[in-house]
Design a protein around this motif. Structure first.
Motif, short mmCIF file in Angstrom:
data_model
loop_
_atom_site.label_atom_id
_atom_site.label_comp_id
_atom_site.label_asym_id
_atom_site.label_seq_id
_atom_site.Cartn_x
_atom_site.Cartn_y
_atom_site.Cartn_z
N ASP A 118 0.85 -1.19 0.00
CA ASP A 118 0.00 0.00 0.00
C ASP A 118 0.88 1.25 0.00
N GLY A 119 0.47 2.26 -0.74
CA GLY A 119 1.24 3.49 -0.82
C GLY A 119 0.85 4.48 0.25
N VAL A 139 3.32 4.28 -5.63
CA VAL A 139 2.79 4.86 -6.85
C VAL A 139 1.27 4.86 -6.77
N ILE A 140 0.67 6.00 -6.98
CA ILE A 140 -0.80 6.13 -6.92
C ILE A 140 -1.44 5.20 -7.95
N ASN A 141 -2.51 4.55 -7.52
CA ASN A 141 -3.30 3.62 -8.34
C ASN A 141 -2.51 2.39 -8.77
N GLU A 142 -1.51 2.02 -7.98
CA GLU A 142 -0.72 0.83 -8.28
C GLU A 142 -0.58 -0.02 -7.02
N ASP A 143 -0.88 -1.30 -7.14
CA ASP A 143 -0.63 -2.25 -6.05
C ASP A 143 0.87 -2.51 -6.03
N GLY A 144 1.48 -2.44 -4.86
CA GLY A 144 2.92 -2.58 -4.75
C GLY A 144 3.45 -3.99 -4.78
N THR A 168 6.83 11.78 -6.99
CA THR A 168 7.04 10.57 -7.78
C THR A 168 7.98 9.65 -7.02
N TRP A 169 7.51 8.44 -6.66
CA TRP A 169 8.38 7.53 -5.91
C TRP A 169 9.61 7.22 -6.75
N THR A 170 10.78 7.35 -6.12
CA THR A 170 12.06 7.17 -6.81
C THR A 170 12.89 6.19 -6.01
N ALA A 171 13.22 5.06 -6.59
CA ALA A 171 13.92 3.98 -5.88
C ALA A 171 15.23 4.43 -5.27
#
Length: 183
Positions: A118-119, A139-144, A168-171
């Motif tokens: 979950d984000g 990431v919004i609207n994305e299952d992790g 923006t999630w950045t690794a």
């Protein structure tokens, strides 16, 4: 409801506003392997000034399983001093048992329920429906599940040197420690 193209040339001017990252960032997200009720999300103020959370209408939001209809939000309260953390927890009793020397600032059991896919998202000016996205873990609207940001039974900590929010999630900004226990 209809458009007629004019015979003469048309000039369209577009102005883009660059997002300036906030100094309030998500600094840690947890899903402890040995105690799911000891979950917490830590925020950090990397700025030189205190942040009044209520005045800025700051919200922590969680989106479960990337579902557009499965959001939970909590309005954050209090102040985060410069170079200080702000911890939002799932359960006071479980947090105290798991981390006896640690302090927390807010309980939000309906929000801090992320199970590793979950984000978590930090908004200013209101919740996820009206606020401005300032920082993201996930990431919004994305299952992790199976994604680089999955933190199931783990701990994700922001790397030192990251001082601005990033929508923006950045690794490269994170270190995820798998099979992380409370200890």
């Amino acid at each position: 409801s209809s458009f007629t193209m004019p015979a003469q040339d048309v000039t369209v001017t577009v102005t883009f506003k660059v997002h300036a990252g906030s100094s309030l960032i998500i600094s840690e997200v947890t899903d402890p392997n040995d105690n799911a009720s000891a979950k917490f999300v830590e925020l950090y103020n990397s700025g030189a000034s205190s942040i009044d959370l209520a005045a800025g209408q700051w919200y922590l939001a969680r989106q479960a399983n990337g579902s557009v209809s499965n959001w939970a939000n909590v309005a954050l309260t209090g102040t985060v001093n410069a170079a200080q953390t702000y911890v939002v927890i799932y359960s006071a009793s479980n947090f105290a048992l798991a981390y006896p020397a640690a302090a927390y600032q807010q309980i939000a059991g309906s929000v801090v329920t992320g199970n590793g896919d979950d984000g978590y998202f930090l908004y200013s000016g209101g919740s996820n429906t009206v606020g401005t996205l300032e920082d993201a873990y996930g990431v919004i609207n994305e299952d992790g599940t199976g994604k680089p940001w999955q933190y199931e039974n783990a701990r994700a900590a922001r790397n030192s040197g990251v001082t601005d929010g990033n929508p923006t999630w950045t690794a490269s900004e994170w270190t995820i420690t798998a099979s992380a226990n409370v200890a």
